[in-house]
Design a protein around this motif. Structure first.
Motif, PDB file in Angstrom:
ATOM      1  N   ALA A  48     -50.385 -73.925   1.308  1.00  0.00           N
ATOM      2  CA  ALA A  48     -49.788 -73.148   2.402  1.00  0.00           C
ATOM      3  C   ALA A  48     -49.586 -71.698   2.011  1.00  0.00           C
ATOM      4  O   ALA A  48     -49.213 -71.404   0.873  1.00  0.00           O
ATOM      5  CB  ALA A  48     -48.451 -73.772   2.806  1.00  0.00           C
ATOM      6  N   VAL A  49     -49.845 -70.806   2.972  1.00  0.00           N
ATOM      7  CA  VAL A  49     -49.493 -69.393   2.808  1.00  0.00           C
ATOM      8  C   VAL A  49     -48.598 -69.050   3.996  1.00  0.00           C
ATOM      9  O   VAL A  49     -49.075 -68.860   5.117  1.00  0.00           O
ATOM     10  CB  VAL A  49     -50.755 -68.508   2.756  1.00  0.00           C
ATOM     11  N   LEU A  50     -47.301 -69.054   3.743  1.00  0.00           N
ATOM     12  CA  LEU A  50     -46.289 -68.822   4.788  1.00  0.00           C
ATOM     13  C   LEU A  50     -45.214 -67.909   4.204  1.00  0.00           C
ATOM     14  O   LEU A  50     -45.131 -67.743   2.987  1.00  0.00           O
ATOM     15  CB  LEU A  50     -45.649 -70.159   5.206  1.00  0.00           C
ATOM     16  N   ALA A  75     -46.809 -66.680  -0.711  1.00  0.00           N
ATOM     17  CA  ALA A  75     -46.185 -65.835   0.313  1.00  0.00           C
ATOM     18  C   ALA A  75     -47.225 -65.302   1.288  1.00  0.00           C
ATOM     19  O   ALA A  75     -48.341 -64.972   0.896  1.00  0.00           O
ATOM     20  CB  ALA A  75     -45.495 -64.664  -0.367  1.00  0.00           C
ATOM     21  N   SER A  76     -46.840 -65.169   2.555  1.00  0.00           N
ATOM     22  CA  SER A  76     -47.763 -64.603   3.546  1.00  0.00           C
ATOM     23  C   SER A  76     -47.462 -63.124   3.805  1.00  0.00           C
ATOM     24  O   SER A  76     -48.007 -62.536   4.721  1.00  0.00           O
ATOM     25  CB  SER A  76     -47.696 -65.377   4.860  1.00  0.00           C
ATOM     26  N   ASN A  77     -46.593 -62.560   2.987  1.00  0.00           N
ATOM     27  CA  ASN A  77     -46.267 -61.125   3.106  1.00  0.00           C
ATOM     28  C   ASN A  77     -45.674 -60.704   1.763  1.00  0.00           C
ATOM     29  O   ASN A  77     -44.826 -61.426   1.218  1.00  0.00           O
ATOM     30  CB  ASN A  77     -45.249 -60.944   4.241  1.00  0.00           C
ATOM     31  N   ASP A 124     -51.644 -71.577   7.293  1.00  0.00           N
ATOM     32  CA  ASP A 124     -51.684 -70.128   7.095  1.00  0.00           C
ATOM     33  C   ASP A 124     -50.838 -69.411   8.139  1.00  0.00           C
ATOM     34  O   ASP A 124     -50.602 -69.937   9.235  1.00  0.00           O
ATOM     35  CB  ASP A 124     -53.142 -69.648   7.186  1.00  0.00           C
ATOM     36  N   ASP A 125     -50.400 -68.206   7.800  1.00  0.00           N
ATOM     37  CA  ASP A 125     -49.656 -67.355   8.732  1.00  0.00           C
ATOM     38  C   ASP A 125     -50.241 -65.956   8.650  1.00  0.00           C
ATOM     39  O   ASP A 125     -49.896 -65.193   7.751  1.00  0.00           O
ATOM     40  CB  ASP A 125     -48.165 -67.350   8.351  1.00  0.00           C
ATOM     41  N   GLY A 126     -51.170 -65.666   9.543  1.00  0.00           N
ATOM     42  CA  GLY A 126     -51.772 -64.333   9.565  1.00  0.00           C
ATOM     43  C   GLY A 126     -53.253 -64.350   9.254  1.00  0.00           C
ATOM     44  O   GLY A 126     -53.957 -63.389   9.515  1.00  0.00           O
ATOM     45  N   GLY A 127     -53.740 -65.431   8.637  1.00  0.00           N
ATOM     46  CA  GLY A 127     -55.180 -65.586   8.429  1.00  0.00           C
ATOM     47  C   GLY A 127     -55.693 -65.151   7.068  1.00  0.00           C
ATOM     48  O   GLY A 127     -56.890 -65.261   6.803  1.00  0.00           O
ATOM     49  N   ASP A 128     -54.817 -64.686   6.171  1.00  0.00           N
ATOM     50  CA  ASP A 128     -55.316 -64.233   4.868  1.00  0.00           C
ATOM     51  C   ASP A 128     -55.844 -65.390   4.006  1.00  0.00           C
ATOM     52  O   ASP A 128     -56.801 -65.213   3.247  1.00  0.00           O
ATOM     53  CB  ASP A 128     -54.221 -63.469   4.107  1.00  0.00           C
ATOM     54  N   LEU A 129     -55.231 -66.569   4.127  1.00  0.00           N
ATOM     55  CA  LEU A 129     -55.713 -67.725   3.353  1.00  0.00           C
ATOM     56  C   LEU A 129     -57.078 -68.176   3.905  1.00  0.00           C
ATOM     57  O   LEU A 129     -58.032 -68.361   3.144  1.00  0.00           O
ATOM     58  CB  LEU A 129     -54.691 -68.872   3.404  1.00  0.00           C
ATOM     59  N   HIS A 130     -57.147 -68.344   5.228  1.00  0.00           N
ATOM     60  CA  HIS A 130     -58.434 -68.764   5.823  1.00  0.00           C
ATOM     61  C   HIS A 130     -59.530 -67.745   5.497  1.00  0.00           C
ATOM     62  O   HIS A 130     -60.651 -68.122   5.166  1.00  0.00           O
ATOM     63  CB  HIS A 130     -58.300 -68.894   7.348  1.00  0.00           C
ATOM     64  N   ALA A 131     -59.196 -66.453   5.577  1.00  0.00           N
ATOM     65  CA  ALA A 131     -60.204 -65.416   5.308  1.00  0.00           C
ATOM     66  C   ALA A 131     -60.637 -65.468   3.846  1.00  0.00           C
ATOM     67  O   ALA A 131     -61.826 -65.353   3.538  1.00  0.00           O
ATOM     68  CB  ALA A 131     -59.648 -64.037   5.656  1.00  0.00           C
TER      69      ALA A 131
END
Ligand code: NAD
Ligand code: SAH
Length: 419
Positions: A48-50, A75-77, A124-131
């Motif tokens: 998870a990236v949250l 972290a997502s930020n 994911d939160d924001g798409g950085d992990l998927h990207a």
């Protein structure tokens, strides 16, 4: 166990925070209790990236209790991590890679630790992990059962990936659940944005001119709460004519940013777009204008323009940077232009995240239950899951609603019954 957090000495304080969140997240706690017995996620590896907050902690614990074998969280930020919560999570057996104030390199290093853990399901939160997976780890993408996405901009990025024919696994757009965006984006951001602005500045909102950029779910919530706190004028800027009209009919002034720039005391961006406040606007602003972002990443307020107009800058309070412009005016940037509600405050209150994260939990279970059956597309959450969350939330608030009678059900389905 591998992890990286600021200090494990903060764990006890973090546990108390998590306990507080648990007491205010009845729906997620109910799901946690139910599935900690049957363990439907047995053996699953979750990455998870949250935002690493007390609310995310409750979700991570719920996934683990439901049988997940390995739960890895980054972290997502770079600025939103609650370091005490991160430490507490490690004690609960969650592998956390997060600390407040990480550099951009460290941020991506942490995301890469999540990818390296070979997750079956990615949140994911924001798409950085998927990207990151689609850019650098395509070999792993094929093994991923599916993913989820928490926020509007992340969903937009994933739809672009799908449109280009590159999406490798099914993704549930949790943001698109009614019990997510109607509440989290609107009421959650509406309140927590002002929580962040007030904790950072302690200014009086009454009598101020507040400018809100974007009248989507987030902008609506912020404009509504600005009015409730007594702002003298609430001005909305938009690019979409329907949303602009809605803002007008909701009783707000609408004008282009270049006009609003001249009169605003506080500017809040909520568009998911870039450079919404830029040089030409900054040049028109009053001395003392305050800029805050509640949208996506740190690009809505174009900081390079602020830097180029300024003779110098200094941090005058935590999360408040004063930019001294060459002509002597001062502009105050909150939270380095990153999400003011998560950086200067604690993000949305637990009661709202209860629904967002109940949706996340059910989305993970749905992906696992349907593994191998879903094509690599972006899906809206199934309506029955959304309604389940709404019913459980109402129940937790002791609110009952009516039921359709048999005749009403038939009437509502029929085309033959007219006047
Ligand atoms: P949305 O799509 O409903 O609304 C965005 C609005 O901004 C749209 O109406 C669009 O027309 C408008 N817009 C785009 N470019 C603009 C411009 N240049 N000037 C003025 N208006 C412009 O999205 P949303 O759900 O309201 O989310 C907005 C952003 O906030 C997203 O980036 C989302 O990821 C983020 N978000 C943040 C939080 C938080 O906790 N801070 C919570 C939820 C969502
Ligand atoms: N990662 C990007 C994306 C925007 S974050 C960035 O940092 O710029 C916006 C999301 O944060 C929302 O969709 C919301 O669900 C989530 N959020 C808000 N408060 C939160 C909290 N207390 N805990 C965890 N997530 C939260």
């Amino acid at each position: 166990m591998e992890y990286r957090v600021k200090s494990m000495e903060l764990a006890e304080q973090g546990k108390l925070k998590i306990e507080w969140a648990e007491n205010h997240m009845p729906v997620l706690m109910l799901l946690r209790k139910k599935y900690s017995e049957s363990k439907p996620l047995r053996g699953l590896r979750i990455g998870a990236v949250l935002h690493v907050t007390k609310e995310t902690a409750v979700l991570m614990k719920a996934l683990k209790d439901a049988g997940a074998e390995d739960v890895v969280l980054a972290a997502s930020n770079p600025l939103s991590t609650q370091d005490d919560v991160a430490a507490a999570l490690v004690e609960y057996g969650i592998r956390v890679y997060a600390w407040r104030g990480m550099s951009s390199e460290e941020y991506y290093w942490c995301i890469n630790q999540v990818v390296r853990s070979n997750p079956d399901i990615v949140l994911d939160d924001g798409g950085d992990l998927h990207a990151t997976i689609h850019r650098e780890h395509l070999d792993l993408a094929d093994k991923i059962i599916g993913g989820t996405e928490e926020t509007t901009t992340g969903v937009i990025r994933l739809k672009a990936l799908e449109r280009d024919g590159l999406l490798k696994y099914p993704v549930i757009a949790v943001n698109n659940a009614y019990t997510k965006h109607l509440f989290d984006n609107r009421y959650g951001t509406g309140q927590s944005t002002f929580d962040g602005i007030l904790r950072a500045t302690n200014i009086l909102i009454a009598g101020k001119v507040v400018v809100v950029a974007g009248y989507g779910w987030v902008g609506r919530g912020i404009a509504m709460r600005a009015r409730g706190l007594g702002a003298r004028r609430v001005i909305v800027t938009e690019v979409d004519p329907v949303r602009a009209l809605e803002a007008v009919f909701d009783g707000f002034e609408v004008m282009p940013m270049i006009e609003a720039a001249k009169v605003g005391d506080i500017f809040i961006t909520a568009t998911g777009d870039k450079a919404v406040i830029r040089k030409e606007h900054m040049e028109k602003m009053k001395d003392g204008a305050i800029l805050a972002n509640a949208g996506h990443f740190n690009v809505e307020i174009w900081i390079p323009d602020l830097e180029s107009l300024s003779a110098g800058k200094r941090l005058i309070r935590p999360n408040v940077t004063e930019y001294k412009l060459r002509d002597g005016r001062r502009i105050y940037l909150l939270a380095e232009g990153r999400l003011v509600n998560l950086v200067a405050a604690e993000g949305h209150p637990s009661e709202v995240m209860d629904m967002s994260f109940a949706n996340q939990f059910l989305a993970v279970k749905y992906l696992y239950d349907n593994r191998g059956k879903l094509p690599p597309k972006v899906f809206n959450p199934p309506l029955e899951l959304d309604e389940r969350v709404a019913r459980l939330k109402l129940e937790s608030m002791n609110i009952e609603i009516d039921k359709l009678t048999k005749e009403q059900e038939e009437y509502l389905k029929s085309w033959t019954l007219g006047t």
